[in-house]
Design an enzyme around this catalytic site. Sequence first.
Site, PDB file in Angstrom:
ATOM      1  N   ASN A   1      16.032 -12.627 -10.303  1.00 21.18           N
ATOM      2  CA  ASN A   1      15.698 -13.697  -9.385  1.00 21.18           C
ATOM      3  C   ASN A   1      14.386 -13.393  -8.659  1.00 21.18           C
ATOM      4  OD1 ASN A   1      15.954 -15.853  -7.390  1.00 21.18           O
ATOM      5  ND2 ASN A   1      18.129 -15.860  -7.852  1.00 21.18           N
TER       6      ASN A   1
ATOM      7  N   HIS B   1       8.615   9.827  -0.013  1.00 23.40           N
ATOM      8  CA  HIS B   1       8.028  10.823   0.882  1.00 23.40           C
ATOM      9  C   HIS B   1       9.007  11.979   0.992  1.00 23.40           C
ATOM     10  CE1 HIS B   1       4.658   8.409   2.323  1.00 23.40           C
ATOM     11  NE2 HIS B   1       5.486   7.383   2.221  1.00 23.40           N
TER      12      HIS B   1
ATOM     13  N   THR C   1      24.222   3.812  -2.456  1.00 21.24           N
ATOM     14  CA  THR C   1      23.693   5.155  -2.254  1.00 21.24           C
ATOM     15  C   THR C   1      24.289   6.180  -3.212  1.00 21.24           C
ATOM     16  OG1 THR C   1      25.389   5.645  -0.610  1.00 21.24           O
ATOM     17  CG2 THR C   1      23.307   4.719   0.199  1.00 21.24           C
ATOM     18  N   LYS C   2      25.320   5.775  -3.983  1.00 24.21           N
ATOM     19  CA  LYS C   2      25.965   6.699  -4.914  1.00 24.21           C
ATOM     20  C   LYS C   2      26.389   5.940  -6.158  1.00 24.21           C
ATOM     21  CE  LYS C   2      30.599   6.158  -2.988  1.00 24.21           C
ATOM     22  NZ  LYS C   2      31.759   6.827  -2.404  1.00 24.21           N
TER      23      LYS C   2
END
Length: 188
Positions: free
Chosen positions: A86, A117, A167-168
């Site tokens: 999309n 970073h 996140t996992k």
Amino acid sequence: MIKKLIIKAYLYSRKVVYSRFSNNKKVVGKYMEYQPVVLKGEGEINFGEHVSFGVINSPFYLNSYCYIEARSKKASIFFGNNIHINNAVSIVSEKKIIIKDNVLIGHSCTIMDSNFHDLTANNRTSTDPDPQEVIIGRNVFIGNKVTVLKGVVLGENTVVAACSVVTKSFPSNVVIGGNPAKIINTLA
């Protein structure tokens, strides 16, 4: 009639303008572009068959673009076949991102394989020393405004609820959602 011609000219001019921002010389394959797409970086971007960017009847169609960057020379992004993405999507790699066949990605999503970073205070201006590849399995459906972070593997047929932060990794055949995402249902 004139209104349609004006809209067509406007959409064409946007694609031309945004194409000027693309600088990636390692693009393999072709894609359909319903919304402008910017391809950046020094790494490889590989498209399978029937990959499309942009949805006309969806938010951000007229005022955004899709951003794809294989940032470093060793970075790569691989799109399988039959992938529909999309509007206003950002996919950025410093290592490797693989999106397998038959994946749907909602608007305003971000997929990245790096923090970009170094997280230690003394090295904050240095690049992430540990990017980790992201793999989106076959038949995954990623809802609107989802963020997928480094190291994530999504199993086949996974559905990611809108506005989730992944996140996992998750197994196949589950519905996940939330911040951070967790399993909220299983699929038969």
